[in-house]
Structure formats: structure tokens, C-alpha cells
Design a protein around this motif. Structure first.
Motif, PDB file in Angstrom:
ATOM      1  N   VAL A  52      29.498   1.784 147.309  1.00 17.88           N
ATOM      2  CA  VAL A  52      29.272   0.528 148.037  1.00 17.88           C
ATOM      3  C   VAL A  52      29.645  -0.596 147.085  1.00 17.88           C
ATOM      4  N   MET A  53      30.511  -1.493 147.547  1.00 19.61           N
ATOM      5  CA  MET A  53      30.925  -2.646 146.734  1.00 19.61           C
ATOM      6  C   MET A  53      30.246  -3.900 147.240  1.00 19.61           C
ATOM      7  N   ILE A  54      29.884  -4.776 146.305  1.00 16.70           N
ATOM      8  CA  ILE A  54      29.425  -6.108 146.674  1.00 16.70           C
ATOM      9  C   ILE A  54      30.487  -7.080 146.165  1.00 16.70           C
ATOM     10  N   ASP A  55      31.193  -7.715 147.078  1.00 17.02           N
ATOM     11  CA  ASP A  55      32.264  -8.680 146.787  1.00 17.02           C
ATOM     12  C   ASP A  55      33.504  -8.009 146.188  1.00 17.02           C
ATOM     13  N   ASP A  56      34.652  -8.728 146.233  1.00 19.66           N
ATOM     14  CA  ASP A  56      35.917  -8.065 145.875  1.00 19.66           C
ATOM     15  C   ASP A  56      36.945  -8.956 145.169  1.00 19.66           C
ATOM     16  N   GLN A  57      36.498 -10.117 144.641  1.00 21.93           N
ATOM     17  CA  GLN A  57      37.381 -10.987 143.844  1.00 21.93           C
ATOM     18  C   GLN A  57      38.653 -11.390 144.605  1.00 21.93           C
ATOM     19  N   PHE A  58      39.794 -11.406 143.949  1.00 22.65           N
ATOM     20  CA  PHE A  58      41.024 -11.962 144.536  1.00 22.65           C
ATOM     21  C   PHE A  58      41.999 -10.852 144.980  1.00 22.65           C
ATOM     22  N   ALA A  59      42.757 -11.139 146.037  1.00 19.48           N
ATOM     23  CA  ALA A  59      43.682 -10.152 146.595  1.00 19.48           C
ATOM     24  C   ALA A  59      44.644  -9.540 145.573  1.00 19.48           C
ATOM     25  N   PRO A  60      45.232 -10.329 144.648  1.00 14.04           N
ATOM     26  CA  PRO A  60      46.200  -9.703 143.721  1.00 14.04           C
ATOM     27  C   PRO A  60      45.560  -8.666 142.795  1.00 14.04           C
ATOM     28  N   LEU A  61      44.220  -8.621 142.756  1.00 12.39           N
ATOM     29  CA  LEU A  61      43.543  -7.672 141.860  1.00 12.39           C
ATOM     30  C   LEU A  61      43.098  -6.397 142.581  1.00 12.39           C
ATOM     31  N   SER A  62      43.209  -6.359 143.922  1.00 16.09           N
ATOM     32  CA  SER A  62      42.580  -5.270 144.687  1.00 16.09           C
ATOM     33  C   SER A  62      43.009  -3.888 144.224  1.00 16.09           C
ATOM     34  N   ALA A  63      44.308  -3.677 144.057  1.00 18.46           N
ATOM     35  CA  ALA A  63      44.790  -2.339 143.691  1.00 18.46           C
ATOM     36  C   ALA A  63      44.223  -1.921 142.339  1.00 18.46           C
ATOM     37  N   ARG A  64      44.189  -2.852 141.409  1.00 20.75           N
ATOM     38  CA  ARG A  64      43.666  -2.516 140.083  1.00 20.75           C
ATOM     39  C   ARG A  64      42.149  -2.372 140.094  1.00 20.75           C
ATOM     40  N   ILE A  65      41.467  -3.121 140.965  1.00 19.17           N
ATOM     41  CA  ILE A  65      40.009  -2.947 141.091  1.00 19.17           C
ATOM     42  C   ILE A  65      39.715  -1.540 141.618  1.00 19.17           C
ATOM     43  N   ALA A  66      40.477  -1.122 142.652  1.00 21.24           N
ATOM     44  CA  ALA A  66      40.278   0.223 143.216  1.00 21.24           C
ATOM     45  C   ALA A  66      40.553   1.293 142.152  1.00 21.24           C
ATOM     46  N   GLU A  67      41.598   1.073 141.371  1.00 15.40           N
ATOM     47  CA  GLU A  67      41.970   2.025 140.310  1.00 15.40           C
ATOM     48  C   GLU A  67      40.863   2.080 139.235  1.00 15.40           C
ATOM     49  N   THR A  68      40.312   0.919 138.899  1.00 11.51           N
ATOM     50  CA  THR A  68      39.236   0.864 137.895  1.00 11.51           C
ATOM     51  C   THR A  68      38.010   1.611 138.396  1.00 11.51           C
ATOM     52  N   GLU A  80      41.095  -8.060 152.935  1.00 12.85           N
ATOM     53  CA  GLU A  80      42.148  -7.442 153.748  1.00 12.85           C
ATOM     54  C   GLU A  80      42.637  -6.150 153.091  1.00 12.85           C
ATOM     55  N   ASN A  81      42.834  -6.213 151.774  1.00  8.65           N
ATOM     56  CA  ASN A  81      43.333  -5.022 151.067  1.00  8.65           C
ATOM     57  C   ASN A  81      42.345  -3.866 151.140  1.00  8.65           C
ATOM     58  N   PHE A  82      41.062  -4.173 150.942  1.00  7.10           N
ATOM     59  CA  PHE A  82      40.074  -3.086 150.981  1.00  7.10           C
ATOM     60  C   PHE A  82      39.903  -2.565 152.406  1.00  7.10           C
ATOM     61  N   ALA A  83      39.980  -3.455 153.402  1.00  2.00           N
ATOM     62  CA  ALA A  83      39.918  -2.997 154.798  1.00  2.00           C
ATOM     63  C   ALA A  83      41.068  -2.035 155.075  1.00  2.00           C
ATOM     64  N   ASN A  84      42.254  -2.357 154.526  1.00  2.00           N
ATOM     65  CA  ASN A  84      43.407  -1.483 154.727  1.00  2.00           C
ATOM     66  C   ASN A  84      43.264  -0.141 154.013  1.00  2.00           C
ATOM     67  N   MET A  85      42.373  -0.093 153.027  1.00  2.00           N
ATOM     68  CA  MET A  85      42.070   1.188 152.361  1.00  2.00           C
ATOM     69  C   MET A  85      40.989   1.959 153.128  1.00  2.00           C
ATOM     70  N   GLY A  86      40.524   1.398 154.248  1.00  2.26           N
ATOM     71  CA  GLY A  86      39.530   2.092 155.067  1.00  2.26           C
ATOM     72  C   GLY A  86      38.097   1.727 154.748  1.00  2.26           C
ATOM     73  N   VAL A  87      37.895   0.664 153.997  1.00  2.00           N
ATOM     74  CA  VAL A  87      36.541   0.258 153.629  1.00  2.00           C
ATOM     75  C   VAL A  87      35.950  -0.612 154.744  1.00  2.00           C
TER      76      VAL A  87
END
Ligand SMILES: [Zn+2]
Length: 289
Positions: free
Chosen positions: A64-80, A106-113
Motif C-alpha cells: 500500500v502506497m501513500i502518495d506518489d511524488q512526480f510523474a517523471p519518477l514513477s517508473a523509478r519509484i516502482a523499481e525502488t 496516472e502512471n501507477f493507475a496504468n500499472m493496475g494500482v
């Protein structure tokens, strides 16, 4: 003067909503942003990068994530996050509407979150962001997710930083995520254009102080993991400055007078530039910009 300030406020509110901040405007290299995960307590971790602190409940049932910072970081946040657990990111709760906390939706929603937020967060986002970035499940008062032997209890607080603020209490691990109502490296920001209020800020902080025990770990929207006593110190500072600004407003002081009166002098080493805080206080206490 008044019109110019109002215009600046509107522009900054718009930029915040769009997830644009000063860093982005400078064309920063997002790849250079360092991302790291800190263990907080029990199942709870905090991911620090750029923008609001991300809270994470990590366990066998998923993330479960609380907040998700900025769109350009999403892929690297998921990887981290994948560097810490093999389980999937299942749910995301937005603490409030600002772009440095919801920019990755939007990015996390597209990952199915599946994204949760207070009703007002979604209302403020509709029409301003891509449809996929909108919270799918909204709540007016509270909601609780049950997983990882944890109750992830999200609840709406009085209009404080914005009118859609939620706190998240991870009951099993005894951790509170307070979004931007509490921060350790800046003065409070009462975002009046997004429905924030001074009284709500005091009331919401009082709720957090009432809920926290001596060992509760507190994740601020920005800054370091803290304790109950740090929230008390932050709240008490607001009360002191509020008293000083109220006196000035009663004497008919202009905002420029307030800015030069030294009302935050002993606090600036800890909390930085007070202008935005004083602007909110001044208006909330009856001053006209
Ligand atoms: Zn914020």
C-alpha cells in the motif's frame, strides 16, 4: 498590489495542481533524483525522493502506497519498491491534491494500482488531470484497508493544508502519515486557494497529538520521521506566531508590516522562509493582501 498577489496565488495554485514545481520549471534531470527507502516501524517504510514523502506498507499481501511524488519518477519509484519486495503494489492513498503528492497517479493507475482519496481530492482534480489520474475509490470520512496484518486507516481531517487532507494511521505498526499538515523542514502552508484553514490546521494537529503515543512514528509530508513531541513543538510554534500576527492585524498592519516584524525570528533556523505561512496566517486572521 492586491490584484498582482491574487494573480500570483492563482498561478502558483494552478502550477501545483498540474504537478509543476520550481524544480521542474528549471528543467531538472529527474534521473539524477536519488530515491531511497527507510524502514520506519513494523511493516512501514518511507520512500524519499523529490516531493512528498511516500509511506509504504510492505508485506505478504502486497504494497500500500501513500502518495506518489512526480510523474517523471514513477517508473523509478516502482523499481525502488521492487528492490524491497517482490509483492505487487496494489493500493495507493493520496493524502491531498498537490502535484508533488499525486503527480504519479496516472502512471501507477496504468500499472493496475487502485487509488483512494478523500472526495474533495477527486473533486479538485476532475477536469485538471488525465482521467486515469483520478482516485477511483473516494471516501468522505474514513476508510480502512486490511492487509499485511495491518489496519491502514485513512481518515479525513478538518480543512488544514487543503480541504481534502487525510491522515493515515497504520495501526499495527503504530505509524501516522500526516501528509503536508505536518512538515519538519518548512513552516506550515495553509493553502487557502485549495480550502486550507488555520483553525483546521490547529484542529488536525491536535487530532494527531491526541492519537500519537510516545512511541508512535510520524511521517511528515516533507522532512524526517518524527515523534509526537515534534508535532507538539510545530503546533505550539503556530500558536505563538498566530498570537503575534493577530496583534499586528488588530493594529491595522499591512502584510509588508507583518513580514518585517520578526514574528518568526527564532523559528526560521529550523523551519526556513516564513513568507508563505505568514501570508496564510495574515489572511486567516482578517488581513487583506
Ligand atoms: Zn501539499
Amino acid at each position: 498590489m492586491r490584484t498582482t498577489l491574487l494573480f500570483q496565488c492563482l498561478i502558483s495554485a494552478l502550477l501545483v495542481l498540474l504537478g509543476v514545481n520550481a524544480h521542474a520549471q528549471q528543467g531538472d534531470d529527474w534521473g539524477a533524483v536519488e530515491l531511497r527507502v527507510e524502514h520506519v516501524a513494523g511493516s512501514i517504510h518511507m520512500l524519499i525522493g523529490r516531493g512528498g514523502n511516500i509511506g509504504l506498507s510492505i508485506g505478504d499481501d502486497g504494497v500500500v502506497m501513500i502518495d506518489d511524488q512526480f510523474a517523471p519518477l514513477s517508473a523509478r519509484i516502482a523499481e525502488t519498491i521492487r528492490g524491497v519486495t517482490n509483492e505487487e503494489i496494489r493500493f495507493l492513498i493520496n493524502t491531498h491534491v498537490h502535484g508533488d503528492h499525486v503527480g504519479g497517479n496516472e502512471n501507477f493507475a496504468n500499472m493496475g494500482v487502485l487509488i483512494f482519496a478523500n472526495d474533495k481530492v477527486r473533486m479538485r482534480m476532475v477536469g485538471n488531470v488525465a482521467h486515469a489520474a483520478l482516485p477511483v475509490v473516494t471516501f468522505s470520512d474514513t476508510t480502512t484497508l486490511h492487509l499485511n496484518d495491518e489496519q491502514v486507516h485513512a481518515f479525513h481531517v478538518p480543512p488544514a493544508h487543503t480541504d481534502g487532507d487525510s491522515f493515515i494511521h497504520f495501526r499495527g505498526s503504530d505509524v501516522l502519515h500526516l501528509g503536508d499538515v505536518f512538515r519538519t523542514n518548512n513552516f506550515p502552508y495553509i493553502d487557502i486557494s485549495s480550502g486550507g484553514t488555520l483553525q483546521g490546521t490547529l484542529d488536525a494537529l491536535a487530532m494527531a497529538i491526541g492519537m500519537a503515543g510516545p512511541d508512535t512514528a510520524v511521517i511528515p509530508g516533507h522532512g524526517n520521521v518524527s515523534k509526537r513531541e515534534d508535532i507538539v513543538e510545530f503546533r505550539d510554534m503556530i500558536l505563538v506566531v498566530m498570537g503575534r500576527v493577530a496583534e499586528l492585524v488588530d493594529d491595522g498592519a499591512s502584510f509588508a508590516d507583518v513580514l518585517s516584524a520578526g514574528t518568526t525570528a527564532e523559528y526560521e533556523a529550523k523551519w526556513g522562509d516564513p513568507e508563505r505561512f505568514l501570508s496564510g496566517l495574515y489572511q486567516e486572521l482578517g488581513g487583506q493582501l
